[in-house]
Design a protein around this motif. Structure first.
Motif, PDB file in Angstrom:
ATOM      1  N   ASP A 113       0.872  -1.182   0.000  1.00 45.10           N
ATOM      2  CA  ASP A 113       0.000   0.000   0.000  1.00 45.10           C
ATOM      3  C   ASP A 113       0.905   1.226   0.000  1.00 45.10           C
ATOM      4  O   ASP A 113       1.217   1.798   1.045  1.00 45.10           O
ATOM      5  N   ASN A 114       1.335   1.620  -1.204  1.00 47.08           N
ATOM      6  CA  ASN A 114       2.336   2.687  -1.302  1.00 47.08           C
ATOM      7  C   ASN A 114       1.812   4.027  -0.789  1.00 47.08           C
ATOM      8  O   ASN A 114       2.527   4.754  -0.088  1.00 47.08           O
ATOM      9  N   THR A 115       0.580   4.362  -1.125  1.00 46.88           N
ATOM     10  CA  THR A 115       0.000   5.604  -0.607  1.00 46.88           C
ATOM     11  C   THR A 115      -0.068   5.561   0.917  1.00 46.88           C
ATOM     12  O   THR A 115       0.284   6.533   1.604  1.00 46.88           O
ATOM     13  N   GLY A 116      -0.508   4.431   1.439  1.00 48.48           N
ATOM     14  CA  GLY A 116      -0.582   4.267   2.889  1.00 48.48           C
ATOM     15  C   GLY A 116       0.768   4.377   3.567  1.00 48.48           C
ATOM     16  O   GLY A 116       0.875   4.894   4.696  1.00 48.48           O
ATOM     17  N   MET A 117       1.815   3.917   2.901  1.00 47.47           N
ATOM     18  CA  MET A 117       3.152   4.010   3.480  1.00 47.47           C
ATOM     19  C   MET A 117       3.604   5.468   3.587  1.00 47.47           C
ATOM     20  O   MET A 117       4.199   5.884   4.587  1.00 47.47           O
ATOM     21  N   GLY A 118       3.311   6.261   2.549  1.00 47.11           N
ATOM     22  CA  GLY A 118       3.626   7.688   2.613  1.00 47.11           C
ATOM     23  C   GLY A 118       2.858   8.373   3.723  1.00 47.11           C
ATOM     24  O   GLY A 118       3.408   9.208   4.472  1.00 47.11           O
ATOM     25  N   GLU A 119       1.593   8.022   3.851  1.00 45.05           N
ATOM     26  CA  GLU A 119       0.772   8.601   4.926  1.00 45.05           C
ATOM     27  C   GLU A 119       1.305   8.195   6.300  1.00 45.05           C
ATOM     28  O   GLU A 119       1.309   9.003   7.239  1.00 45.05           O
ATOM     29  N   ALA A 120       1.764   6.933   6.407  1.00 43.05           N
ATOM     30  CA  ALA A 120       2.264   6.446   7.697  1.00 43.05           C
ATOM     31  C   ALA A 120       3.523   7.196   8.124  1.00 43.05           C
ATOM     32  O   ALA A 120       3.706   7.483   9.320  1.00 43.05           O
ATOM     33  N   LEU A 121       4.387   7.526   7.175  1.00 44.07           N
ATOM     34  CA  LEU A 121       5.580   8.313   7.517  1.00 44.07           C
ATOM     35  C   LEU A 121       5.173   9.683   8.058  1.00 44.07           C
ATOM     36  O   LEU A 121       5.744  10.172   9.040  1.00 44.07           O
ATOM     37  N   ALA A 122       4.190  10.302   7.406  1.00 45.61           N
ATOM     38  CA  ALA A 122       3.698  11.593   7.886  1.00 45.61           C
ATOM     39  C   ALA A 122       3.091  11.459   9.280  1.00 45.61           C
ATOM     40  O   ALA A 122       3.318  12.314  10.156  1.00 45.61           O
ATOM     41  N   ASP A 123       2.343  10.382   9.515  1.00 44.70           N
ATOM     42  CA  ASP A 123       1.721  10.174  10.822  1.00 44.70           C
ATOM     43  C   ASP A 123       2.767  10.029  11.925  1.00 44.70           C
ATOM     44  O   ASP A 123       2.557  10.476  13.059  1.00 44.70           O
ATOM     45  N   CYS A 124       3.897   9.385  11.606  1.00 42.46           N
ATOM     46  CA  CYS A 124       4.973   9.244  12.597  1.00 42.46           C
ATOM     47  C   CYS A 124       5.507  10.611  13.003  1.00 42.46           C
ATOM     48  O   CYS A 124       5.762  10.875  14.190  1.00 42.46           O
ATOM     49  N   ILE A 125       5.688  11.491  12.024  1.00 40.36           N
ATOM     50  CA  ILE A 125       6.182  12.839  12.309  1.00 40.36           C
ATOM     51  C   ILE A 125       5.161  13.616  13.135  1.00 40.36           C
ATOM     52  O   ILE A 125       5.500  14.249  14.149  1.00 40.36           O
ATOM     53  N   LEU A 126       3.912  13.551  12.733  1.00 38.08           N
ATOM     54  CA  LEU A 126       2.858  14.259  13.462  1.00 38.08           C
ATOM     55  C   LEU A 126       2.759  13.772  14.899  1.00 38.08           C
ATOM     56  O   LEU A 126       2.568  14.563  15.840  1.00 38.08           O
ATOM     57  N   ARG A 127       2.931  12.463  15.102  1.00 37.91           N
ATOM     58  CA  ARG A 127       2.890  11.890  16.454  1.00 37.91           C
ATOM     59  C   ARG A 127       4.073  12.364  17.287  1.00 37.91           C
ATOM     60  O   ARG A 127       3.916  12.816  18.424  1.00 37.91           O
ATOM     61  N   ASP A 128       5.278  12.264  16.710  1.00 44.50           N
ATOM     62  CA  ASP A 128       6.482  12.598  17.478  1.00 44.50           C
ATOM     63  C   ASP A 128       6.535  14.084  17.838  1.00 44.50           C
ATOM     64  O   ASP A 128       7.055  14.457  18.902  1.00 44.50           O
ATOM     65  N   TYR A 129       6.007  14.933  16.967  1.00 48.06           N
ATOM     66  CA  TYR A 129       6.027  16.371  17.220  1.00 48.06           C
ATOM     67  C   TYR A 129       4.713  16.866  17.829  1.00 48.06           C
ATOM     68  O   TYR A 129       4.518  18.077  17.987  1.00 48.06           O
TER      69      TYR A 129
END
Length: 322
Positions: free
Chosen positions: A139-155
């Motif tokens: 799920d390539n789109t989902g993988m890009g979204e997941a990277l963004a979610d990690c940043i949003l979570r950490d910050y």
């Protein structure tokens, strides 16, 4: 006399039935013993990023009547170079091919002509026009979204004034386009600034680009670019302390540097499953030639230092073929 004739006819019929049964049995044994030769063509085939996928393929080949030929390749520098390898394998008389194309655009017509009679599966990325051939992709789109979610979570969603640089990988592939699109869309309301995006041809300039436009967050959309970002941060220790790296990766190197804390979070597609399904599906195509190839999407996981050694994550990161 008539009775003898009847007995003779019965005996002849019986012998004919036995003979037919034996011929049918021999034919079935021959069918069961028939094995198909399938070539697997990916860029830089000896790279350890393919280890899990190869393990999945080999396990599926053992379950099916498939002999795998894992073609030895270096990094493909051009589409024509890859097409030359594909033509060579087809001329050797293989029954099918499993392909990871370095470009998704401008190859359909040639591949359609080349693969008119052979079974084919695409790995990781589709080609244009999409869904003309069967593909096994994450799920390539989902993988890009997941990277963004990690940043949003950490910050904690507090990204005002934060600057992001992206190593976008091979943007000639639909997969990388989808990952980039998913990431950008998820980040569009975050108030972070995406300062630059480098594709795989421009990634060598990361040191100069980062020196002129430094960022707080580095995002790498595929394994080779995550490794490149790790190397850059290791060389520039002052940036290692002030820049967080989020990436996609499946190699031992990316997992090692996740454990070391150089990578904040890693998105990992289930490549073992991708390899296994690709061989099972091509076996189905070869066994039932009139059937249309079926596409599938595999899952991915998000790993950080805290959950790296969870049992379920370890199964995907380090699959073992029994």
């Amino acid at each position: 006399m008539r009775r003898r004739r009847i007995y003779g006819i019965i005996i002849c019929l019986g012998l004919a039935c036995v003979g037919f049964w034996m011929l049918l049995r021999m034919w079935r044994v021959g069918q069961e013993d028939e094995r198909y030769l399938v070539s697997v063509i990916v860029s830089d085939s000896s790279n350890d990023r393919w280890i899990a996928m190869k393990q999945g393929m080999e396990q599926a080949a053992g379950d099916c009547q498939i002999d795998l030929n894992l073609v030895s390749t270096g990094p493909f520098l051009s589409l024509e170079e890859e097409l030359t390898v594909i033509r060579r394998e087809l001329s050797n008389g293989v029954d099918g091919v499993i392909l990871q194309m370095i470009s998704s655009d401008g190859v359909y017509e040639e591949l359609k002509e080349l693969l008119e009679t052979e079974a084919v599966m695409f790995l990781e990325t589709d080609i244009e026009p999409q869904e003309c051939f069967a593909s096994i992709v994450p799920d390539n789109t989902g993988m890009g979204e997941a990277l963004a979610d990690c940043i949003l979570r950490d910050y904690k969603n507090e990204l005002e004034g934060k600057r992001i640089g992206i190593l976008g990988g091979n943007q000639k592939q639909i997969a990388m386009q989808q990952r980039l699109s998913g990431f950008i869309k998820r980040m569009e309301h975050s108030n972070a600034q995406i300062c630059w995006i480098l594709d795989d041809k421009e990634a060598d300039t990361i040191k100069e680009t980062e020196a002129s436009t430094p960022v707080d967050i580095l995002v790498a959309l595929e394994d080779a670019q995550t490794e490149r970002a790790v190397d850059y941060l290791q060389e520039t220790q002052e940036r290692l302390a002030s820049c967080r790296l989020y990436g996609e990766g499946v190699s031992e190197k990316t997992v090692y540097y996740l454990d070391r804390g150089v990578i904040a979070s890693l998105v990992v597609p289930n490549e073992f499953h991708m390899g296994y399904l690709s061989v099972k599906e091509i076996d189905r195509q070869l066994s039932y030639p009139s059937t249309k190839g079926e596409s599938s999407q595999v899952d991915f996981l998000v790993v950080d230092k805290e959950n790296l050694y969870d049992a379920e994550n370890q199964k995907i990161l380090f699959p073992i073929v029994q």
